[in-house]
Motif scaffolding. Structure first.
Motif, PDB file in Angstrom:
ATOM      1  N   LYS A 161      46.888  12.123 105.457  1.00 52.81           N
ATOM      2  CA  LYS A 161      48.035  12.515 106.303  1.00 52.81           C
ATOM      3  C   LYS A 161      47.661  12.402 107.792  1.00 52.81           C
ATOM      4  O   LYS A 161      48.400  11.851 108.581  1.00 52.81           O
ATOM      5  CB  LYS A 161      48.494  13.951 105.972  1.00 52.81           C
ATOM      6  CG  LYS A 161      49.016  14.092 104.536  1.00 52.81           C
ATOM      7  CD  LYS A 161      49.561  15.463 104.249  1.00 52.81           C
ATOM      8  CE  LYS A 161      48.510  16.557 104.305  1.00 52.81           C
ATOM      9  NZ  LYS A 161      47.447  16.435 103.284  1.00 52.81           N
ATOM     10  N   THR A 162      46.464  12.913 108.105  1.00 52.46           N
ATOM     11  CA  THR A 162      46.035  12.857 109.510  1.00 52.46           C
ATOM     12  C   THR A 162      45.798  11.419 109.933  1.00 52.46           C
ATOM     13  O   THR A 162      46.144  11.016 111.058  1.00 52.46           O
ATOM     14  CB  THR A 162      44.730  13.664 109.697  1.00 52.46           C
ATOM     15  OG1 THR A 162      44.887  14.900 109.026  1.00 52.46           O
ATOM     16  CG2 THR A 162      44.424  13.892 111.138  1.00 52.46           C
ATOM     17  N   THR A 163      45.215  10.647 109.021  1.00 52.78           N
ATOM     18  CA  THR A 163      44.957   9.233 109.318  1.00 52.78           C
ATOM     19  C   THR A 163      46.280   8.536 109.627  1.00 52.78           C
ATOM     20  O   THR A 163      46.377   7.733 110.566  1.00 52.78           O
ATOM     21  CB  THR A 163      44.276   8.582 108.084  1.00 52.78           C
ATOM     22  OG1 THR A 163      43.160   9.397 107.736  1.00 52.78           O
ATOM     23  CG2 THR A 163      43.843   7.177 108.355  1.00 52.78           C
ATOM     24  N   SER A 170      41.229   0.152 106.183  1.00 56.48           N
ATOM     25  CA  SER A 170      42.397  -0.593 105.741  1.00 56.48           C
ATOM     26  C   SER A 170      43.357   0.406 105.106  1.00 56.48           C
ATOM     27  O   SER A 170      43.002   1.106 104.157  1.00 56.48           O
ATOM     28  CB  SER A 170      41.915  -1.642 104.725  1.00 56.48           C
ATOM     29  OG  SER A 170      43.001  -2.101 103.983  1.00 56.48           O
ATOM     30  N   GLN A 193      50.059   4.565 102.625  1.00 57.88           N
ATOM     31  CA  GLN A 193      49.807   4.904 104.028  1.00 57.88           C
ATOM     32  C   GLN A 193      50.512   3.912 104.951  1.00 57.88           C
ATOM     33  O   GLN A 193      51.121   4.297 105.954  1.00 57.88           O
ATOM     34  CB  GLN A 193      48.301   4.892 104.311  1.00 57.88           C
ATOM     35  CG  GLN A 193      47.546   5.981 103.586  1.00 57.88           C
ATOM     36  CD  GLN A 193      46.052   5.921 103.875  1.00 57.88           C
ATOM     37  OE1 GLN A 193      45.496   4.843 104.118  1.00 57.88           O
ATOM     38  NE2 GLN A 193      45.398   7.072 103.829  1.00 57.88           N
TER      39      GLN A 193
HETATM   40  N1  LIG Z   1      42.814   4.035 104.166  1.00 59.09           N
HETATM   41  C1  LIG Z   1      41.669   4.711 104.267  1.00 59.09           C
HETATM   42  N2  LIG Z   1      40.497   4.068 104.139  1.00 59.09           N
HETATM   43  C2  LIG Z   1      39.330   4.741 104.238  1.00 59.09           C
HETATM   44  N3  LIG Z   1      39.233   6.058 104.492  1.00 59.09           N
HETATM   45  C3  LIG Z   1      40.376   6.741 104.636  1.00 59.09           C
HETATM   46  C4  LIG Z   1      41.649   6.115 104.532  1.00 59.09           C
HETATM   47  N4  LIG Z   1      42.586   7.055 104.705  1.00 59.09           N
HETATM   48  C5  LIG Z   1      41.942   8.213 104.909  1.00 59.09           C
HETATM   49  N5  LIG Z   1      40.614   8.026 104.871  1.00 59.09           N
HETATM   50  C6  LIG Z   1      39.581   9.054 105.045  1.00 59.09           C
HETATM   51  O1  LIG Z   1      39.804  10.061 104.096  1.00 59.09           O
HETATM   52  C7  LIG Z   1      39.531  11.323 104.646  1.00 59.09           C
HETATM   53  C8  LIG Z   1      40.778  12.188 104.523  1.00 59.09           C
HETATM   54  O2  LIG Z   1      41.808  11.682 105.337  1.00 59.09           O
HETATM   55  P1  LIG Z   1      42.735  12.634 106.221  1.00 59.09           P
HETATM   56  O3  LIG Z   1      41.921  13.657 106.904  1.00 59.09           O
HETATM   57  O4  LIG Z   1      43.605  11.757 107.026  1.00 59.09           O
HETATM   58  O5  LIG Z   1      43.570  13.296 105.033  1.00 59.09           O
HETATM   59  P2  LIG Z   1      44.543  14.543 105.088  1.00 59.09           P
HETATM   60  O6  LIG Z   1      45.613  14.251 104.109  1.00 59.09           O
HETATM   61  O7  LIG Z   1      44.955  14.797 106.491  1.00 59.09           O
HETATM   62  O8  LIG Z   1      43.599  15.651 104.542  1.00 59.09           O
HETATM   63  P3  LIG Z   1      43.729  17.262 104.687  1.00 59.09           P
HETATM   64  O9  LIG Z   1      45.107  17.613 104.327  1.00 59.09           O
HETATM   65  O10 LIG Z   1      42.710  17.723 103.718  1.00 59.09           O
HETATM   66  O11 LIG Z   1      43.365  17.550 106.108  1.00 59.09           O
HETATM   67  C9  LIG Z   1      39.128  11.082 106.071  1.00 59.09           C
HETATM   68  O12 LIG Z   1      37.717  11.070 106.132  1.00 59.09           O
HETATM   69  C10 LIG Z   1      39.685   9.724 106.384  1.00 59.09           C
HETATM   70  O13 LIG Z   1      38.931   9.019 107.360  1.00 59.09           O
END
Ligand SMILES: Nc1ncnc2c1ncn2[C@@H]1O[C@H](COP(=O)(O)OP(=O)(O)OP(=O)(O)O)[C@@H](O)[C@H]1O
Length: 774
Positions: free
Chosen positions: A366-368, A338, A343
């Motif tokens: 960010k990637t999510t 969710s 986000q």
């Molecule tokens: N809304 C959410 N609910 C549950 N888990 C989440 C959610 N958003 C992100 N996550 C989880 O949190 C972790 C970090 O997310 P993500 O890789 O997208 O972050 P990021 O900002 O790209 O991190 P980085 O800059 O370190 O690569 C991942 O395992 C992702 O699945």
């Protein structure tokens, strides 16, 4: 060149002929050769001597005069280190015939050589050099052979002449090679007219050397060439600190400091007037009390104009909020998560904005969010995100890109979609331009640029001019990371301008999975990190030690890791500086011995004091898009070939960069270094399973919040900090106050202030959940 012994009476020389080559590096023109001594004024009695130095082309049966110094080699005994040399051309008829029929002159045998000397006499060489048409008078000498003879003579004489001339200024053979390659026969003219030109054209040629030569040539301390070169040199040097321009007063002060002005003959007014002249002929740009190098002024100007061009063309999107909510809800279901409010906002607004920035620290999703945006965009437009569903690459509507090879690879891994480096996307032509530009723009609908904090103003400008009017653009980055290595601070300026829509992600999701590393990153980000925050955890340890113990401690960690069966290549040491008792250079030396020791089964090459052997982990130091490798890429030496083992007849080092093999010749070794320990700056955009970070107070001014933050956010599974806790805490509390001089905010303001934008951070709809619509 006919040896003019008069001019060298003071100098030690050894006259002799080549017996055989002991070692030859053709690409660098470095040779070690055994010479039969004919004559010398040195205190040397043997009949043979080993000479070493940089030579154009030493030939058999040719007599040379070498000028240099004796040097005792521990293993090979007495050698002559050659500083300059010239071919000794005998003035006897037989000597001349032997010279002209030597291997140097391809296709000229003794018969032809004799004819040349018969017709042209003892001064045959100088006659040919001053006018090669004299060769038309030689009976039976074919035109091609005559041309080749003249060309070979010119080349050899030209180079030697330049070597001798440059040696008068203390310029060694190696630098002379570079100079000759750049200017050929014009080298001396350039040096006499404007030695400062060397500084700009020849890599590694110092301003001080040029200045010294200019003084020896009698150029006055206040000569306009000197002041002008000083201005350009100062501006270029400041690029290394990330500045796009210098305030004029600051520039003048630095120029006066550089041009050492003991008699005060050089005044600030003179420098200021010179800058005005340079401004008139567009060598520099002066505006509003600032002075720029043109490439930087036009990069800021172009980038800001392209931002405006994109922003004024709105996107056509008639999806209702309810439809969008439904689409995002479906994605949440398929992704089994969710989205948080931030986000959700990021996805929603990216879809509606022509250009937007999503910023956030590690683990904030960010990637999510990127994945969510791509899926939502595809759902709205009823298209597929799968590249195989498209006939050609250019039909694919999504472009994912990042500034480095490693960052783009990570983007591919995390999204499951193809991502490329910005250089690859734009089609770097290997020299000075991109295939994609304002005339031939990118094709696609939605462009996502990750790790945007690493993009400098030059690259940002090149990229944005290639974006077509109707393309949607999302910039993603972490504002607390180090700024770009190149000039500017594009992400920080865009964020600070508040003229582009931004969504900040602050809620940390990875922390929820129990990551101490992420927790620590956010404590640093929010200035709340204390010594209590450094308590060991399952993915984090702090090993207290002094600078003197550092090497021992790091080595022990490696030993322990090996005992536990950890793959040593997964461990990356990150340090802030090269030269220190706990610096990158010494750590690399120690770790090479430990991880990839000398072995009879491993080949090695030595360059300066560094040994590369097969199996070594190495780092690429510069962008070489033409070879598909970028600054910060890490690879492994997989093969070393000797000269006689390949068709190019040069020594070669083959490095494998995650499946891509790149060949390095000796001249390219400056572009690599060992990568057991790398600088934090070079680690930007990369991630490593295990990071070891030494932190000691002697790193001193390097210990800054954004540097340490960048380092710890590189670790994926485990972080080990070794050193002094107080140094670490002091570092994370010290802001980098070195302001980069940029005028991008003003440039953006001039163009965008009348364009209405939505700043999305405090919108009411944050309270709406997609589930309200399901
Ligand atoms: N809304 C959410 N609910 C549950 N888990 C989440 C959610 N958003 C992100 N996550 C989880 O949190 C972790 C970090 O997310 P993500 O890789 O997208 O972050 P990021 O900002 O790209 O991190 P980085 O800059 O370190 O690569 C991942 O395992 C992702 O699945």
């Amino acid at each position: 060149m006919i040896l003019d012994e008069q001019s060298n009476t003071e100098q030690g020389f050894i006259k002799g002929e080549l017996l055989y080559m002991i070692f030859q590096n053709k690409s660098e023109h470095f040779s070690i050769a055994k010479i039969k001594v004919h004559d010398t004024n040195e205190n040397y009695k043997d009949k043979e001597i080993v000479v070493k130095g940089y030579f154009a082309n030493l030939q058999d049966a040719t007599v040379y005069c070498f000028y240099g110094d004796f040097e005792k080699h521990a293993k090979f005994g007495m050698q002559y280190q050659v500083k300059s040399y010239e071919t000794y051309i005998p003035d006897t008829k037989d000597g001349l015939i032997a010279y002209l029929s030597s291997d140097l002159f391809f296709g000229i045998g003794e018969k032809t050589a004799t004819k040349v000397v018969d017709v042209l006499g003892d001064s045959a060489i100088s006659k040919i050099l001053s006018n090669d048409e004299v060769l038309n008078d030689i009976p039976g000498l074919k035109k091609e052979k005559a041309e080749l003879l003249s060309k070979t003579l010119q080349e050899n004489q030209g180079f030697e002449h330049i070597v001798v001339y440059l040696s008068n200024y203390g310029i060694g053979l190696k630098m002379a090679q570079k100079i000759y390659q750049e200017y050929k026969d014009e080298a001396i003219d350039v040096l006499q007219n404007d030695p400062y030109q060397y500084v700009f054209d020849i890599e590694g040629f110092g301003f001080r050397t040029a200045d010294q030569i200019a003084q020896q040539n009698g150029l006055s301390l206040t000569h306009p060439n000197r002041i002008g070169a000083g201005c350009i040199y100062v501006l270029q040097k400041n690029i290394q600190d990330g500045h796009v321009y210098l305030p004029i007063d600051n520039c003048i002060k630095q120029v006066l400091d550089l041009l050492l002005n003991p008699e005060q003959s050089l005044t600030a007014d003179m420098v200021s007037n010179r800058l005005e002249d340079l401004n008139k002929d567009k060598t520099v740009i002066m505006k509003d009390g600032n002075v720029y190098l043109p490439s930087l002024y036009y990069a800021e100007d172009g980038f800001a104009s392209n931002i405006k061009r994109l922003m004024i063309k709105p996107i056509e999107q008639d999806t209702s909020m309810a439809e969008l909510m439904k689409i995002i809800g479906d994605i949440e279901e398929s992704e089994v998560l969710s989205y948080g409010k931030e986000q959700f906002n990021a996805i929603n607004h990216s879809l509606k904005s022509k250009l937007m920035i999503v910023t956030g620290g590690p683990g904030t999703g960010k990637t999510t969010v990127i994945k969510g945006i791509l899926k939502a965009y595809a759902a709205i437009h009823n298209i597929s995100t799968d590249p195989t569903d498209y006939d050609s690459e250019s039909d694919y509507p999504f472009i994912l890109t990042a500034p480095t090879g490693r960052a783009s690879k990570r983007l591919t891994e995390s999204t499951g979609l193809p991502a490329v480096t910005i250089h690859r996307l734009l089609g770097w032509d290997g020299r000075d331009g991109f295939e994609k530009n304002e005339n031939e723009q990118l094709s696609g609908k939605f462009l996502i640029i990750d790790e945007f904090s690493m993009v400098d103003i030059w690259l940002a400008n090149s990229l944005f001019k290639a974006i077509p009017d109707d393309m949607q653009v999302l910039l993603v980055g972490d504002e607390d990371q180090l700024p770009s290595v190149g000039p500017g601070q594009v992400l920080a300026d865009l964020l600070g301008s508040e003229l582009i829509p931004i969504v900040s992600l602050n809620e940390v999701y990875r922390q929820k999975e129990g990551s101490k590393i992420i927790q620590l990153a956010h404590l640093i980000k929010h200035d709340t990190c204390t010594e209590d925050s450094l308590i060991n955890d399952k993915d984090f340890s702090f090993i207290p030690c002094t600078e003197h113990q550092m090497i021992d401690v790091i080595t022990k960690v490696f030993h322990k890791a090996r005992d536990k069966g950890v793959e040593l290549r997964d461990i990356q040491v990150l340090a802030p500086m090269y030269r220190s008792q706990a610096g990158i250079t010494i750590i690399n030396q120690q770790l090479q011995t430990l991880v990839n020791p000398k072995s009879s089964t491993k080949r090695e090459v030595k360059t300066n004091d560094v040994v590369y052997r097969t199996g070594d982990k190495v780092l690429q130091l510069v962008n070489k898009p033409e070879n598909g490798v970028f600054n910060g890429d890490i690879g492994e030496v997989v093969a070393i070939f000797e000269e006689d083992e390949n068709v190019d007849h040069v020594e070669q080092l083959v490095i494998d960069f995650e499946g891509k093999e790149v060949v390095y010749e000796r001249k390219d070794y400056v572009n690599i270094m060992h990568a057991y320990c790398i600088s934090i700056h070079k680690s930007q955009g990369s991630e490593f399973p295990i990071v070891i970070m030494p932190v000691v107070s002697s790193y001193n001014r390097m210990l800054r919040k954004n540097l340490l933050y960048t380092a710890i956010t590189r670790s994926k599974k485990s972080l080990i900090i070794c050193g002094q806790q107080n140094a670490f805490i002091r570092g994370v509390s010290t802001l980098d106050t070195n302001r980069r001089y940029t005028t991008l905010p003003e440039q953006l303001n001039d163009r965008l202030q009348d364009i209405p934008i939505d700043m999305y951070e405090d919108e009411d709809e944050k309270e709406i959940s997609p589930y309200d619509f399901m």
